[in-house]
Design a protein around this motif. Structure first.
Motif, PDB file in Angstrom:
ATOM      1  N   ILE A 191     -18.418  62.330  10.988  1.00  0.00           N
ATOM      2  CA  ILE A 191     -19.654  61.562  11.195  1.00  0.00           C
ATOM      3  C   ILE A 191     -20.251  61.895  12.552  1.00  0.00           C
ATOM      4  O   ILE A 191     -21.470  62.095  12.692  1.00  0.00           O
ATOM      5  CB  ILE A 191     -19.363  60.055  11.066  1.00  0.00           C
ATOM      6  N   ALA A 192     -19.395  61.949  13.595  1.00  0.00           N
ATOM      7  CA  ALA A 192     -19.880  62.258  14.942  1.00  0.00           C
ATOM      8  C   ALA A 192     -20.479  63.657  15.006  1.00  0.00           C
ATOM      9  O   ALA A 192     -21.524  63.871  15.641  1.00  0.00           O
ATOM     10  CB  ALA A 192     -18.741  62.119  15.939  1.00  0.00           C
ATOM     11  N   ALA A 226     -25.263  67.054  15.391  1.00  0.00           N
ATOM     12  CA  ALA A 226     -26.086  68.148  14.869  1.00  0.00           C
ATOM     13  C   ALA A 226     -27.491  67.667  14.553  1.00  0.00           C
ATOM     14  O   ALA A 226     -28.487  68.361  14.823  1.00  0.00           O
ATOM     15  CB  ALA A 226     -25.422  68.739  13.623  1.00  0.00           C
ATOM     16  N   SER A 227     -27.588  66.465  13.975  1.00  0.00           N
ATOM     17  CA  SER A 227     -28.899  65.907  13.659  1.00  0.00           C
ATOM     18  C   SER A 227     -29.707  65.653  14.921  1.00  0.00           C
ATOM     19  O   SER A 227     -30.903  65.943  14.986  1.00  0.00           O
ATOM     20  CB  SER A 227     -28.724  64.609  12.867  1.00  0.00           C
ATOM     21  N   ALA A 228     -29.047  65.107  15.965  1.00  0.00           N
ATOM     22  CA  ALA A 228     -29.741  64.833  17.223  1.00  0.00           C
ATOM     23  C   ALA A 228     -30.204  66.126  17.884  1.00  0.00           C
ATOM     24  O   ALA A 228     -31.322  66.205  18.421  1.00  0.00           O
ATOM     25  CB  ALA A 228     -28.818  64.063  18.155  1.00  0.00           C
ATOM     26  N   LEU A 264     -34.143  67.262  18.693  1.00  0.00           N
ATOM     27  CA  LEU A 264     -34.614  67.681  20.013  1.00  0.00           C
ATOM     28  C   LEU A 264     -35.287  69.028  19.963  1.00  0.00           C
ATOM     29  O   LEU A 264     -36.292  69.275  20.664  1.00  0.00           O
ATOM     30  CB  LEU A 264     -33.422  67.719  20.990  1.00  0.00           C
ATOM     31  N   LEU A 265     -34.778  69.922  19.147  1.00  0.00           N
ATOM     32  CA  LEU A 265     -35.359  71.263  19.033  1.00  0.00           C
ATOM     33  C   LEU A 265     -36.750  71.219  18.377  1.00  0.00           C
ATOM     34  O   LEU A 265     -37.606  72.068  18.657  1.00  0.00           O
ATOM     35  CB  LEU A 265     -34.423  72.170  18.230  1.00  0.00           C
TER      36      LEU A 265
END
Length: 254
Positions: free
Chosen positions: A239-240, A245-247, A251-252
């Motif tokens: 989950i972490a 990866a989603s965060a 940002l990108l």
């Protein structure tokens, strides 16, 4: 009675001749530690032949070295393509197969060891695998063992290293065996055989200890002793990692 005495005396002389050459062995490491960055290890096996008499006349001394990982039973399956998909059609249970097996010789194996001695000491790769029987519907059970050997050779788990042992003056010898990264824990039995004319005249055995250390050891023990905690920890890490990866992706995109 005279013939019997001759036979007994001849047998005693053969035994004495075989006992004249003994092995004095050394290893560059007797323990291998598997850590998170473990990518294999090279074992150097070296030694000498101890004699109390001059080198015997006749065939030259040859040396065979084997390193065997822990053995366990497994099932070898054969697949066929039916209706566009691959399905298991036959299976043979192998009673015992080493997880890793290497044979290093001072000359081609067929020259340093005859078939009878190979059968007695189970030195070659096929002899190291024990498969007693197969279901009645399996016509060629030997093909399953051959497939197992072929697959593990591609993975460098089974090795035949002919001319991989250096012998100097029929007294000193040295062999290098490369252990792959995919090792399992356990005792790796190491055997050294001296042969003349294809027959074993002396042998020596020792053990290389392969164990996980550090984080690998902690995770291994946790998975065996606290499976629930190990599962929850794995889920939390997944989950972490997904959230991170989603965060990073968000940002990108900004």
């Amino acid at each position: 009675m005279r013939a019997l005495l001759v036979l007994i005396t001849a047998g005693m002389l053969v035994g004495a001749a075989q006992a004249e050459e003994d092995i004095v062995l050394g290893l560059n490491q007797s323990e291998v530690s598997i850590s998170t960055n473990f990518n294999g290890s090279e074992i150097i096996i070296f030694g000498a032949v101890k004699r109390e008499t001059p080198i015997p006349d006749g065939p030259e001394l040859e040396v065979v070295v084997t390193v065997s990982g822990p053995s366990k039973p497994l099932v070898v399956r054969r697949k066929e393509k039916k209706f566009g998909i691959w399905v298991n059609v036959d299976a043979v249970e192998v009673d015992r197969a080493p997880s890793f097996y290497a044979v290093a010789t001072s000359a081609p194996l067929r020259e340093v060891l005859n078939r009878i001695e190979d059968l007695r000491y189970k030195i070659s790769v096929p002899r190291a695998i024990r498969s007693v029987g197969a279901p009645m519907n399996i016509m060629n059970s030997a093909a399953f063992t051959e497939a197992l050997i072929r697959i593990r050779r591609k993975e460098n788990q089974y090795q035949l290293i002919e001319d991989g042992v250096t012998v100097d003056q029929q007294t000193l010898f040295r062999a290098n065996v490369q252990l792959p990264a995919a090792l399992i824990e356990g005792d790796y039995n190491t055997r050294i055989f001296l042969t003349r004319g294809g027959k074993v005249i002396s042998q020596y055995e020792t053990v290389i200890d392969v164990r996980k250390v550090g984080l690998e050891r902690w995770l291994y023990n946790l998975s065996r002793e606290q499976s629930l905690i190990y599962g929850l920890l794995s889920l939390a890490i997944a989950i972490a990692a997904g959230w991170a990866a989603s965060a990073a992706f968000a940002l990108l995109r900004r």
